[in-house]
Each structure stands twice: as structure tokens, then as C-alpha cells.
Design an enzyme around this catalytic site. Structure first.
Site, PDB file in Angstrom:
ATOM      1  N   LYS A  19       0.857  -1.185   0.000  1.00 18.90           N
ATOM      2  CA  LYS A  19       0.000   0.000   0.000  1.00 18.90           C
ATOM      3  C   LYS A  19       0.894   1.237   0.000  1.00 18.90           C
ATOM      4  CE  LYS A  19      -4.325   1.189   2.332  1.00 18.90           C
ATOM      5  NZ  LYS A  19      -5.048   1.031   3.589  1.00 18.90           N
TER       6      LYS A  19
HETATM    7  O1  G3P Z   1      -9.463   2.402   4.523  1.00 18.05           O
HETATM    8  C1  G3P Z   1      -9.091   3.654   5.038  1.00 18.05           C
HETATM    9  C2  G3P Z   1      -9.743   3.811   6.349  1.00 18.05           C
HETATM   10  O2  G3P Z   1      -9.143   2.998   7.323  1.00 18.05           O
HETATM   11  C3  G3P Z   1      -9.873   5.206   6.813  1.00 18.05           C
HETATM   12  O3  G3P Z   1     -11.076   5.215   7.469  1.00 18.05           O
HETATM   13  O4  G3P Z   1     -12.806   6.119   8.923  1.00 18.05           O
HETATM   14  O5  G3P Z   1     -10.382   6.734   9.286  1.00 18.05           O
HETATM   15  O6  G3P Z   1     -11.627   7.632   7.352  1.00 18.05           O
HETATM   16  P1  G3P Z   1     -11.476   6.505   8.314  1.00 18.05           P
END
Ligand code: G3P
Length: 218
Positions: free
Chosen positions: A87
Site C-alpha cells: 500500500k
Molecule cells: O481504509 C481507510 C480507512 O481505514 C480510513 O477510514 O474512517 O479513518 O476515514 P477513516
């Protein structure tokens, strides 16, 4: 649409895997830290543990942000298990590294994608997946699902092979909307996958079926 789980929590990964619907896992440094996994050796062991549960692709994020650093870290991560996907952040050296990995048979997930322009660049570099962050786009009062829709249209018109991995999924509704918008995969927290099960008419209907069965057998 395929389902990945967006967590570093082994219990949650096992639960989604046991449900029989899990196609892969995504992690990031924040999710690792949230699960208390710190230090290079522990992180490496944790990736191996995740890969021993799941056959599908497991995204492991590089910390380096310079080209040489991304290449060495990415090659190391890719050597940990055959299903590791490197990634890489959507930055200039990241795009250059994705191009290198793509030419050398290493799968990549270009992360932190917030625009169609970035999605085009990542596809041109040969990314296996791109991760547009649906929830974080919504957070700034833009439309995360509209972004997925736009990228899906561009990729279809241009015939790009890169797959759209809808990320930063916050709700079961996001999963349904991402499917409608043309995402190839949604990477979801466990509660959003389990939320897909829920409908009050299912509960009412099941209760009635069981009550009628009990009456017939009394
Ligand atoms: O896949 C990316 C994710 O982990 C980010 O999620 O909820 O932190 O925006 P969030």
C-alpha cells in the site's frame, strides 16, 4: 463486489472470515496503532498472522515517503507472504514506486485517493487497486460516493485494469452505495458488514415462522 475488512484486529478478521464473505484485508498505520501493534518486528509478525487467516489480498502500508525507501520497504513487505499487496500513498515518489512495483510483478494499493485526477495517475502507473476514501470526502461536505461513480466511469471509458477499492467506509449504506456506484471492492469495518444483515421485517418474519412452527408442533 468483493468485501475486504478494514482492520488490524485479528478477532474481527477471523469473524468476517468465518462468515464466508471475506475476500481480503486492508490495514494502515492508524489501524495497526489502534490494535496496539507497534515496532517493526511486531508489525511484520502481525502481517504474517493476518495472512495465515486470509487467502485473499492483504494490504500492508509503507511508512517511507521517498522513492528508494518505498521500494525497499515494499519489496520487504511483499516478501512476507504471497498475498501481501504493497500500500503506497498518492504522492509523486509513490506513483514512481507503483510504476516500479507494477513492472516487477508486485501488487499495489494506491491509498489516500481523493480525486479522479489522482485515480487516473495511479491507473497509468499500473496500480492494482486504488483506495478512494469515501467517508473522509463526506467529512468535508463533498460527496464520497459521487467520487467512486466518477472514477468508475472514467476507468470503464478508458479500459483501465486498476480496481476501485472503496475505503473509509463508515456505514452499511456506504457499502450498498459503493456497489451501486461501481466499486470493485469495499473495504469495511466489521460492524458495517454485519449491519447488512439487519432488517426489522426479517426479525418479525422469523419470529412468526418460529411461532407458527411451535403452534403446529404443540
Ligand atoms: O481504509 C481507510 C480507512 O481505514 C480510513 O477510514 O474512517 O479513518 O476515514 P477513516
Amino acid at each position: 463486489m468483493r468485501f475486504f475488512i478494514d482492520t488490524a484486529d485479528l478477532d474481527q478478521i477471523k469473524e468476517a472470515h468465518d462468515l464466508g464473505v471475506l475476500d481480503g484485508v486492508t490495514t494502515n498505520p492508524s489501524l495497526m496503532a489502534k490494535s496496539g501493534i507497534t515496532g517493526a518486528k511486531n508489525i511484520e509478525d502481525h502481517y504474517k498472522a493476518i495472512c495465515s487467516i486470509v487467502d485473499g489480498d492483504v494490504s500492508a502500508e509503507v511508512i517511507a515517503t521517498d522513492y528508494q525507501g518505498i521500494i525497499s520497504e515494499g519489496e520487504y513487505l511483499a516478501s512476507l507472504a504471497p498475498n501481501i499487496v504493497v500500500k503506497v500513498p498518492m504522492i509523486k515518489d509513490g506513483i514512481k514506486a507503483i510504476s516500479y512495483f507494477s513492472n516487477n510483478g508486485i501488487k499495489t494499493n494506491c491509498t489516500l485517493v481523493f480525486s479522479s485526477g489522482q485515480a487516473i495517475l495511479a491507473a497509468k502507473a499500473g496500480a492494482t487497486y486504488i483506495s478512494p476514501f469515501v467517508g473522509r470526502v463526506d467529512d468535508i461536505n463533498w460527496d464520497g460516493i459521487a467520487l467512486i461513480e466518477e472514477i468508475a466511469e472514467i476507468y470503464a471509458i478508458q479500459g483501465y485494469d486498476t480496481e476501485i477499492l472503496a475505503a473509509s467506509i463508515r456505514s452499511s449504506k456506504h457499502i450498498v452505495e459503493a456497489a451501486m456506484a461501481g466499486a470493485d471492492i469495499a473495504t469495511c469495518p466489521l460492524h458495517t458488514i454485519l449491519g447488512l444483515l439487519k432488517h426489522p421485517l426479517t426479525d418479525i418474519g422469523l419470529e412468526k415462522f418460529l411461532a407458527d412452527h411451535a403452534k403446529g408442533n404443540s
